[in-house]
Enzyme design. Sequence first.
Site, PDB file in Angstrom:
ATOM      1  N   GLU A   1       2.366  -5.118   0.217  1.00  0.00           N
ATOM      2  CA  GLU A   1       2.161  -6.445  -0.371  1.00  0.00           C
ATOM      3  C   GLU A   1       3.470  -7.115  -0.786  1.00  0.00           C
ATOM      4  O   GLU A   1       3.584  -8.341  -0.732  1.00  0.00           O
ATOM      5  CB  GLU A   1       1.227  -6.356  -1.591  1.00  0.00           C
TER       6      GLU A   1
ATOM      7  N   PHE B   1     -12.369   0.005 -11.799  1.00  0.00           N
ATOM      8  CA  PHE B   1     -11.521   0.503 -10.714  1.00  0.00           C
ATOM      9  C   PHE B   1     -10.705  -0.624 -10.096  1.00  0.00           C
ATOM     10  O   PHE B   1     -11.240  -1.657  -9.719  1.00  0.00           O
ATOM     11  CB  PHE B   1     -12.392   1.175  -9.645  1.00  0.00           C
ATOM     12  N   GLN B   2      -9.405  -0.428 -10.033  1.00  0.00           N
ATOM     13  CA  GLN B   2      -8.450  -1.387  -9.481  1.00  0.00           C
ATOM     14  C   GLN B   2      -8.515  -2.739 -10.194  1.00  0.00           C
ATOM     15  O   GLN B   2      -8.284  -3.784  -9.579  1.00  0.00           O
ATOM     16  CB  GLN B   2      -8.646  -1.557  -7.973  1.00  0.00           C
TER      17      GLN B   2
ATOM     18  N   LYS C   1     -14.340 -11.012  -7.415  1.00  0.00           N
ATOM     19  CA  LYS C   1     -15.024 -10.815  -6.137  1.00  0.00           C
ATOM     20  C   LYS C   1     -16.380 -11.516  -6.091  1.00  0.00           C
ATOM     21  O   LYS C   1     -16.760 -12.095  -5.063  1.00  0.00           O
ATOM     22  CB  LYS C   1     -15.188  -9.324  -5.844  1.00  0.00           C
TER      23      LYS C   1
ATOM     24  N   MET D   1      27.963  -2.536  -3.681  1.00  0.00           N
ATOM     25  CA  MET D   1      28.378  -3.412  -4.769  1.00  0.00           C
ATOM     26  C   MET D   1      28.488  -2.650  -6.090  1.00  0.00           C
ATOM     27  O   MET D   1      29.420  -2.857  -6.868  1.00  0.00           O
ATOM     28  CB  MET D   1      27.414  -4.597  -4.911  1.00  0.00           C
TER      29      MET D   1
END
Length: 559
Positions: free
Chosen positions: A51, A113-114, A163, A467
């Site tokens: 993602e 969940f999630q 959802k 760097m």
Amino acid sequence: MQLTGAQIVIECLKEQGVDTVFGYPGGAILNVYDELYKHKNEIRHVLTSHEQGASHAADGYARSTGKVGVCLATSGPGATNLVTGIATAYMDSVPIVAITCNVGVPLLGKDSFQEIDIAGVTMPITKHNYIVKDVTKLADTIRKAFEIAKKGRPGPVLVDIPKDVTAQKTEYQAKEPVAVQRDTGRITEEDLQTALKLIREAKKPYVFVGGGAVISGASEDLREFVDKIDAPVCDSLMGKGAFDGTDPRYTGMLGMHGTKTSNYGVSECDLLIAIGVRFSDRVLGNAKKFANQAKILQLDVDPAEINKNIVVTASVIGDVKEILGRLNAQLAPMEHKEWMDHILAYKEKYPLTYHPEGLSGPYIVEQVYRMTKGEAIMVTEVGQHQMWTAQYYRYAKPRTLLTSGGLGTMGYGLGAAIGAQVANPDKQVVNIAGDGCFRMNMNEVATAVREKLPLIQVVINNHVLGMVRQWQNLFYEARYSATVLNDSVDFVKLAEAMGATGIRVTTREEFTDAFQKALDSKTPVVLDCIINCDDKVWPMVAPGAAISEVFCEEDLDNK
């Protein structure tokens, strides 16, 4: 007509002219992906490997086109994986809309969940964000998200949709997108006249250009302005290409790794005209000593930037293209021959230089410039290679350097390059990375292969975190703590394993041959370019020092 929330999402994207989205599916966003499948001939979906790659791809799409980039993710870790990309876009004023889906409304706040409060997580790094619990408000919320992302100083907006809302139905009526007007409401005649007075009285003006000039599309107005006031021009990292980098008036970047000409010139000018810049710490050096002999005129769309990091003499607040147009209309041509001759003498005395033998970052970037005829879209990760790409590729046009300036996001470049190549199929996109950065999101090579994108991935491989090592060498008595990448990772084999072409190069001649092969290829190519681990970015300003104290390798050798 009656549509589900998921159908409304797709219809609203089509309303806004969205042709591409970047994302990764999951349980909570399944309804949206099901509708996306039905509209795959209208909206292209690019499935990234992670993602974070999707958020960076949306960013690269937006930076290279000026349009709003769109990314999609599911709930929980899918949404939180977007956070770094959203923060990157926020720091650099990039318009993206991130659409996430959450657990159903009855499950919110129950550690389901999630489940994650992604609106709460992203509140500090978005222009605005929403959680839409009522399907009747969904269409207008998405429309508002696009408007906010584009308006004024652009930035990211997040829309989180439970959802069950994507499954519920409501009446939908198509609407034309709101035309976003340039922000001119704060431009006053009094401020313009004050600005004009400062410009007309200046004997040694210097123009400092930032990302705001790119965002506003002000390049032509800027060129006219510079010609009228007869002044030299420097830029920030984000301002590259707003003013033609091949123009004789251009003196290079300002700040920590800016040119001696720009740093000395700004330290000697009597008027610094700052256009679309935020005066970051990497530009200012020691803020108390920055341009302290000069008056400062700041032109910016965001009033919050005025006097934030440095106190200015005067300002004009509004869209910088509009401001420059109004100033140009009232300016007669001026001449500052003595001042320009002085600055041009600096340019001749202090050119950017690097070691003439062997393969090095600056040579690679210059050769890429020559072989692409300066017409590529250049993308970078963050570190030494980023500075070399800013210094040695000459950007004649805006939106041709895509890089994480504000957040400094390692792992940004490959995702952004994918977004830029998708948006600009007829242009050559080149991502310049260090080996440390490339490791972070190198899984996106698989995305580039799947999408058949002809982008070129150049890895400037010094087997260290360059760097950070440079700072350790100069300021930490060469204590190389956790910066040596002494393992056996083979980027050529890795590229081939993901379906790309991999080529290792160790000499200048090998690089030229390999890069030509990459230009001729229609598929992704990864070039693993081995350079010395102790190569450094020059010039440099030490932390806490004034920009006038800029030094290079020869200065250290002569101490």
